[in-house]
Structures are given as structure tokens and as C-alpha cells.
Design an enzyme around this catalytic site. Structure first.
Site, short mmCIF file in Angstrom:
data_model
loop_
_atom_site.label_atom_id
_atom_site.label_comp_id
_atom_site.label_asym_id
_atom_site.label_seq_id
_atom_site.Cartn_x
_atom_site.Cartn_y
_atom_site.Cartn_z
N SER A 111 -25.44 12.44 -34.96
CA SER A 111 -24.52 12.66 -36.07
C SER A 111 -23.65 13.90 -35.83
CB SER A 111 -25.34 12.75 -37.37
OG SER A 111 -24.52 12.76 -38.50
N ASP A 161 -23.04 1.44 -40.31
CA ASP A 161 -22.92 2.89 -40.51
C ASP A 161 -21.67 3.18 -41.33
OD1 ASP A 161 -22.71 5.65 -40.31
OD2 ASP A 161 -23.41 5.71 -38.24
N HIS A 192 -26.61 4.79 -40.71
CA HIS A 192 -26.41 6.06 -40.00
C HIS A 192 -27.73 6.62 -39.42
CE1 HIS A 192 -23.75 9.32 -38.93
NE2 HIS A 192 -24.58 10.21 -39.44
C1 MLT Z 1 -20.00 15.26 -39.32
O1 MLT Z 1 -19.65 15.94 -40.28
O2 MLT Z 1 -20.13 15.72 -38.17
C2 MLT Z 1 -20.27 13.83 -39.59
O3 MLT Z 1 -19.73 13.46 -40.81
C3 MLT Z 1 -21.70 13.51 -39.53
C4 MLT Z 1 -22.48 14.29 -40.53
O4 MLT Z 1 -22.85 15.39 -40.25
O5 MLT Z 1 -22.74 13.76 -41.63
#
Ligand code: MLT
Length: 213
Positions: A111, A161, A192
Site C-alpha cells: 500500500s 481494490d 486492498h
Molecule cells: C497511499 O496513500 O499511499 C495510498 O492511498 C495507500 C494508503 O496508504 O492507503
């Protein structure tokens, strides 16, 4: 092993046994994670390899991240760029301090951690020898195309996702491929969150790519 002061809180686990010659793994956690989170994942993916696991320095409502965002999926690009260079410099110094040898690290990011790993590939292509990106987005469009020839990248993507959408996955894969990286996208029927299927597929890919013995 306790970390020394390299500007990040981090955990370092030295290589053990036959994995001593393998490239070290750089573990990059998701939003709200820390330097401890991905150690079990690193150990599962590549038993015995050296693990370098920093904690993101940005706090969002108390949750560590690797760069600032203005809203969900809307990144503060100036901060992202600066933090990417800061992380690249940390990796370089940590390799020297911990005697990690010549093989460039393989990033494993989830992520937000996958997004900064992708930013490292795009903005500092000399830093990583390969990457496993779980649920990654396009972090930034680089002003100049990096040279990623010879850098294998695995993208673990969830068909459902809602954060790192399938369209983001495809755009990121095309961007990396356009820069010469060898990209494999592995789709799972999931959202996700990381699944056991993602981990098994990444492990198979790491073996095929010669990154684990
Ligand atoms: C981010 O902010 O890098 C992406 O949206 C993934 C997350 O951290 O939720």
C-alpha cells in the site's frame, strides 16, 4: 539488532545461513504500520535474507506513512519527491553501515509502502535491484524516464481494490515496462488487503527471479 541513528527508526535483521549471498530485502509498511510490521512477511518470502525495515516519518493522525497525502489517493508530490530521495539516501547509508554487499536491495512494499517503492524505482532507479509491490498506485509521473532495464518487478493487485484500482495497476505496470523493467502483474480476487495467495505468488516469482535461494 537495534538500529543505529541513520535518520529513520528501523529494524535490521542480518542474513543467516545459506541466504548470506542473497540481496537484502527492504520492507516498506502501509499507512499506520511500523518497522516491525512486515518482518514476518519478509521472513516468509525469503527465509534467512537480511531485512532492512524503516518506519515512515510522516504522521497522519498518529499513523506513520512514507509521504504526505492531501486526501485518499491524492499525494503531496513535493513531499513525496523529497521523502523518496531521503529514503534512497537512507538505504545507501544503511547498506554501508550494515555491510550489505554489492547486491542492490529488493523492495517489498504494501500500500503506502508499495507506493514509495514505486517512487524509488521511478525517481532513483539505481537504488533497487527489484521490487514486490502489493496494492500499488502510480505515485508520480517522473519528468525524465528512468532506466529500469534488468529490474524485475512483481505487482500484486486486487481486482476489487477500491484504493489501488485496477486502472492504477495497469498504468503503473505500463509506466515501469516503458522504462525497461520486467513487470509481472498477479491479480487476486480481493480488495486492498493482502492475501495468502498474493504472498505465495510473490514467493514463487522471487524464486524464479533468482532473488531467493
Ligand atoms: C497511499 O496513500 O499511499 C495510498 O492511498 C495507500 C494508503 O496508504 O492507503
Amino acid at each position: 539488532m537495534p538500529s543505529v541513528d541513520l535518520g529513520f527508526e528501523y529494524r535490521f535483521v542480518p542474513a543467516a545461513g545459506a541466504a548470506a549471498g542473497a540481496p537484502p530485502f527492504l520492507l516498506l509498511h502501509g499507512t499506520g504500520g511500523d518497522e516491525h510490521d512486515l518482518l514476518p512477511l519478509g521472513q516468509a518470502l525469503a527465509p534467512g535474507v537480511a531485512l532492512l525495515s524503516p518506519r515512515g516519518k510522516v504522521l497522519e493522525n498518529g499513523m506513520p506513512r512514507f509521504f504526505r497525502r492531501l486526501a485518499e489517493g491524492v499525494f503531496d508530490l513535493r513531499d513525496l519527491e523529497a521523502r523518496t530521495h531521503e529514503l534512497a539516501d537512507f538505504i545507501k547509508t544503511a547498506r554501508e553501515v550494515h555491510g550489505l554487499g554489492d547486491a542492490r536491495p529488493i523492495a517489498v512494499g504494501f500500500s503506502n509502502g508499495a507506493n514509495i517503492a514505486a517512487a524509488l524505482l521511478l525517481l532513483r532507479p539505481e537504488v533497487l535491484g527489484g521490487a514486490v509491490l502489493f496494492r500499488a498506485m502510480v505515485p508520480i509521473e517522473p519528468a525524465t524516464q528512468p532506466d529500469l532495464r534488468g529490474v524485475p518487478v512483481f505487482i500484486g493487485a486486487g481486482r476489487r481494490d477500491g484504493i489501488a484500482s485496477p486502472g492504477q495497476t495497469e498504468t503503473l505496470a505500463a509506466l515501469l515496462e516503458g522504462a525497461g523493467a520486467g513487470v509481472e502483474v498477479h491479480w487476486v480476487d480481493a480488495g486492498h488487503g493482502l492475501t495468502a495467495t498474493d504472498v505465495a505468488a510473490a514467493k514463487t516469482w522471487l524464486g524464479r527471479s533468482g532473488f531467493v535461494l
